[in-house]
Structure formats: C-alpha cells, structure tokens
Design an enzyme around this catalytic site. Structure first.
Site, PDB file in Angstrom:
ATOM      1  N   THR A   1      -8.817   0.348   4.849  1.00  0.00           N
ATOM      2  CA  THR A   1      -8.531  -0.237   3.540  1.00  0.00           C
ATOM      3  C   THR A   1      -7.659  -1.480   3.713  1.00  0.00           C
ATOM      4  O   THR A   1      -7.939  -2.528   3.135  1.00  0.00           O
ATOM      5  CB  THR A   1      -7.807   0.798   2.652  1.00  0.00           C
ATOM      6  OG1 THR A   1      -8.580   1.995   2.646  1.00  0.00           O
ATOM      7  CG2 THR A   1      -7.635   0.283   1.246  1.00  0.00           C
TER       8      THR A   1
ATOM      9  N   GLU B   1       0.840  -1.199   0.000  1.00  0.00           N
ATOM     10  CA  GLU B   1       0.000   0.000   0.000  1.00  0.00           C
ATOM     11  C   GLU B   1       0.872   1.245   0.000  1.00  0.00           C
ATOM     12  O   GLU B   1       2.037   1.220   0.437  1.00  0.00           O
ATOM     13  CB  GLU B   1      -0.865   0.014   1.276  1.00  0.00           C
ATOM     14  CG  GLU B   1      -2.319  -0.355   1.048  1.00  0.00           C
ATOM     15  CD  GLU B   1      -3.132   0.779   0.406  1.00  0.00           C
ATOM     16  OE1 GLU B   1      -2.594   1.540  -0.430  1.00  0.00           O
ATOM     17  OE2 GLU B   1      -4.310   0.890   0.736  1.00  0.00           O
TER      18      GLU B   1
ATOM     19  N   ASP C   1      -4.028   5.121   6.784  1.00  0.00           N
ATOM     20  CA  ASP C   1      -4.541   6.205   7.633  1.00  0.00           C
ATOM     21  C   ASP C   1      -5.354   5.577   8.767  1.00  0.00           C
ATOM     22  O   ASP C   1      -4.813   5.240   9.814  1.00  0.00           O
ATOM     23  CB  ASP C   1      -5.366   7.155   6.761  1.00  0.00           C
ATOM     24  CG  ASP C   1      -5.919   8.326   7.540  1.00  0.00           C
ATOM     25  OD1 ASP C   1      -5.651   8.430   8.743  1.00  0.00           O
ATOM     26  OD2 ASP C   1      -6.640   9.153   6.950  1.00  0.00           O
TER      27      ASP C   1
HETATM   28  P1  5GP Z   1      -7.418   4.243   5.307  1.00  0.00           P
HETATM   29  O1  5GP Z   1      -8.407   3.221   4.823  1.00  0.00           O
HETATM   30  O2  5GP Z   1      -6.218   3.644   5.986  1.00  0.00           O
HETATM   31  O3  5GP Z   1      -8.068   5.290   6.174  1.00  0.00           O
HETATM   32  O4  5GP Z   1      -6.946   5.066   4.067  1.00  0.00           O
HETATM   33  C1  5GP Z   1      -6.135   4.517   3.137  1.00  0.00           C
HETATM   34  C2  5GP Z   1      -6.337   5.122   1.769  1.00  0.00           C
HETATM   35  O5  5GP Z   1      -6.772   6.481   1.819  1.00  0.00           O
HETATM   36  C3  5GP Z   1      -5.022   5.104   1.067  1.00  0.00           C
HETATM   37  O6  5GP Z   1      -4.868   3.929   0.313  1.00  0.00           O
HETATM   38  C4  5GP Z   1      -5.093   6.342   0.214  1.00  0.00           C
HETATM   39  O7  5GP Z   1      -5.724   6.011  -1.015  1.00  0.00           O
HETATM   40  C5  5GP Z   1      -6.003   7.273   0.949  1.00  0.00           C
HETATM   41  N1  5GP Z   1      -5.255   8.261   1.755  1.00  0.00           N
HETATM   42  C6  5GP Z   1      -5.207   8.333   3.102  1.00  0.00           C
HETATM   43  N2  5GP Z   1      -4.465   9.381   3.491  1.00  0.00           N
HETATM   44  C7  5GP Z   1      -4.018   9.968   2.365  1.00  0.00           C
HETATM   45  C8  5GP Z   1      -3.187  11.118   2.113  1.00  0.00           C
HETATM   46  O8  5GP Z   1      -2.688  11.823   2.997  1.00  0.00           O
HETATM   47  N3  5GP Z   1      -2.963  11.424   0.811  1.00  0.00           N
HETATM   48  C9  5GP Z   1      -3.480  10.705  -0.224  1.00  0.00           C
HETATM   49  N4  5GP Z   1      -3.189  11.104  -1.464  1.00  0.00           N
HETATM   50  N5  5GP Z   1      -4.256   9.607  -0.028  1.00  0.00           N
HETATM   51  C10 5GP Z   1      -4.519   9.250   1.256  1.00  0.00           C
END
Ligand code: 5GP
Length: 182
Positions: A110, A102, A106
């Site tokens: 995901t 990945e 965050d």
């Molecule tokens: P999670 O499911 O862990 O909250 O988020 C993961 C997904 O959110 C990452 O695969 C990415 O696509 C997007 N994402 C989270 N934070 C960022 C960020 O700071 N910048 C960008 N461009 N995408 C992010």
C-alpha cells in the site's frame, strides 16, 4: 487489562504508550521541517484518521491535512496486495512538502503504491510515516518515521479495525487468531 473484549488476545500497546510516541514523532517531524513553509500531511482512510488527528494536533509547525482512500482487493486479512484508489486528494501537491501518514505497514504494498503515485505529482519532497510496522524484511519503500515495530499478528484499535469493528479502542490489541482465521 480488565474487561478485555472476548475477540482480543492481549493489549500490545497502551493508550499512554501510543500518545507518548505520537508526541515524539510530532517533535521529530517539526524539527526536520523547521525551515519548510508548510507541510502537507496525507492521511490514508480509514485506518489513519485517529493517528492523523492526534499527530496533527501535536505538530507545532504550519501544516495542512488531506486524505486519500484505497481499497484492497479481497479480504483484508488475506489480501494479495493489489490496491485501487477510491478517494483522491482535493488539491494538487506539486511543490509541497508531503508526508504520507499511514496506520500500519505490513507487506509495504500500500505504501509503495502511494509513494509512487504521489512522487509522480512532483512534490518538493515526499516522506512516509507509519505508526505501526510489522516485523518483515525487504520492504520496497522507504519508511522515514515509524512509531512502533509490532509482531506479525492482526491488530485492532486506535483506528485499526477488523470488519469495521474495534476501531475506536484507545489502545492497540492483538485479535484472537480464531476470529480472523476461521
Ligand atoms: P500492506 O499493503 O503494507 O500489506 O498493508 C497495509 C494495509 O493493510 C494497512 O493500511 C491496513 O489497512 C491493513 N492492515 C495490515 N495489517 C493490519 C492489521 O494488523 N490490522 C488492521 N486492522 N489492518 C491491517
């Protein structure tokens, strides 16, 4: 840095810092899987394609790459975490040593979805690798390889975008808050 794009606040990690860390991650993986017949790296589109390309070329052990793509509901900067599979692997992974690759973790939603989905396909082993991890407690998914821990801001570059822009910057930069919070 000179000529920083007007939407950017600051550079968090330079191209050199990222390249160096990708190299050491590849070394860690190569040593952990030295006895494996091969490894399958699964890159998550679109964000991880640049990281995967660099990691794969640095990796000295036999491996193949495949891709998945997910879509999150709602706006990406404010999404509530629901994810949906929009592109699946081309081949079964049963009996393979799999690493999910990945770009950034965050909330971990995901990665958790990916981990549970792929675990159900009975790989020989399953690990997770992310280049960036935001500073959060209580992730519900194990992260085996983490490149960098970064602050909880929206970052772009090295594969990461904002509305499909700024993805190909060679460094990682913080987007100005007024750009994504308006
Ligand atoms: P999670 O499911 O862990 O909250 O988020 C993961 C997904 O959110 C990452 O695969 C990415 O696509 C997007 N994402 C989270 N934070 C960022 C960020 O700071 N910048 C960008 N461009 N995408 C992010």
């Amino acid at each position: 840095m000179e000529n920083l794009h007007p939407d950017l606040e600051r550079v968090l990690l330079t191209e050199e810092e990222i390249q160096k860390r990708v190299g050491t991650l590849a070394e860690e993986i190569a040593s952990d899987y030295a006895d494996a017949r091969r490894v399958v790296l699964i890159g998550i589109l679109k964000g991880a394609f640049i990281f995967l390309a660099d990691l794969s070329r640095e990796l000295s052990i036999p491996h193949m790459v495949d891709f998945m793509s997910l879509s999150s509901y709602g706006d990406r900067a404010t999404t509530n975490g629901a994810v949906r599979l929009i592109l699946d692997l081309r081949k079964p992974i049963k009996g393979e040593h799999v690493i999910i690759v990945e770009d950034i973790v965050d909330t971990g939603n995901t990665m958790k979805y990916l981990y549970n989905t792929l675990k159900g396909r009975k790989p020989a082993s399953l690990k997770t690798c992310t280049l960036f991890k935001k500073d959060r407690e209580h992730l519900e998914v194990p992260l085996d390889y983490v490149g960098f821990e970064i602050p909880d801001v929206w970052v772009v570059g090295y594969g990461l975008d904002y509305a499909d822009r700024l993805r190909t910057l060679p460094y990682i930069a913080e987007l100005k808050k007024e750009v994504y919070q308006e």
